[in-house]
Design a protein around this motif. Structure first.
Motif, PDB file in Angstrom:
ATOM      1  N   ILE A  34       0.538  -4.992   2.446  1.00  0.00           N
ATOM      2  CA  ILE A  34      -0.797  -4.393   2.335  1.00  0.00           C
ATOM      3  C   ILE A  34      -1.120  -4.088   0.875  1.00  0.00           C
ATOM      4  N   LEU A  38      -4.229  -5.645  -1.183  1.00  0.00           N
ATOM      5  CA  LEU A  38      -5.227  -4.811  -1.859  1.00  0.00           C
ATOM      6  C   LEU A  38      -5.339  -5.177  -3.333  1.00  0.00           C
ATOM      7  N   SER A  59     -12.512  -2.552   1.329  1.00  0.00           N
ATOM      8  CA  SER A  59     -11.876  -3.477   2.251  1.00  0.00           C
ATOM      9  C   SER A  59     -11.929  -2.832   3.625  1.00  0.00           C
ATOM     10  N   LEU A  64      -8.931  -6.393   6.127  1.00  0.00           N
ATOM     11  CA  LEU A  64      -7.516  -6.269   5.781  1.00  0.00           C
ATOM     12  C   LEU A  64      -6.633  -6.804   6.909  1.00  0.00           C
ATOM     13  N   GLN A  75      -2.175  -0.313   9.331  1.00  0.00           N
ATOM     14  CA  GLN A  75      -2.839  -0.143   8.047  1.00  0.00           C
ATOM     15  C   GLN A  75      -2.895   1.329   7.643  1.00  0.00           C
TER      16      GLN A  75
END
Length: 145
Positions: A34, A38, A59, A64, A75
């Protein structure tokens, strides 16, 4: 001979995810993936001169998830950990509200996390060597009987 090149070409097209193994040892694989997604999104918005207030980008959960395959729950958990580690900041901005991020560009922090991962990796390597040595000794003992 195996066709490793063909397998690699098939599995590594332009739309792959890349992450640092040592960072994953230190903070976790999901968090690392993640985090790298990003960073990639931040770079995209920066190249297109669309960062908000010079550093923020957005996002969505769906965006994502499409990029990483991770659910909203995964997440949230990973983003919370990344915030606690001070790798990112996350807030809601705008109307309609959007989930926005900024990446901390402190290289010393990254070096520290990578070093932690290196130590973990070395410990795992040492444990594997020790276990292999034990198995070898057990096999030798059995063969002598």
């Amino acid at each position: 001979m195996k066709n490793w090149s063909g397998i690699f070409d098939l599995l590594n097209p332009d739309n792959t995810m890349t992450f640092n193994r040592l960072i994953a040892h230190s903070i976790g694989a999901v968090e690392t993936i993640i985090y790298f997604a990003l960073i990639s999104k931040c770079r995209y918005w920066e190249i297109n001169n669309q960062l908000v207030d010079g550093e923020w980008f957005y996002s969505t959960t769906y965006d994502l998830q499409e990029s990483t395959t991770f659910s909203e729950y995964q997440q949230k958990k990973a983003i919370n950990k990344l915030e606690k580690l001070d790798l990112i900041r996350c807030t809601t901005k705008g109307i309609p509200a959007k989930r926005c991020f900024v990446i901390n560009d402190d290289l010393n922090l990254l070096y520290s996390i990578i070093e932690d991962g290196r130590k973990i990796s070395e410990q795992l390597h040492e444990k594997a060597l020790e276990k292999n040595h034990q198995k070898s000794a057990q096999r030798k003992l059995k063969s002598e009987l």
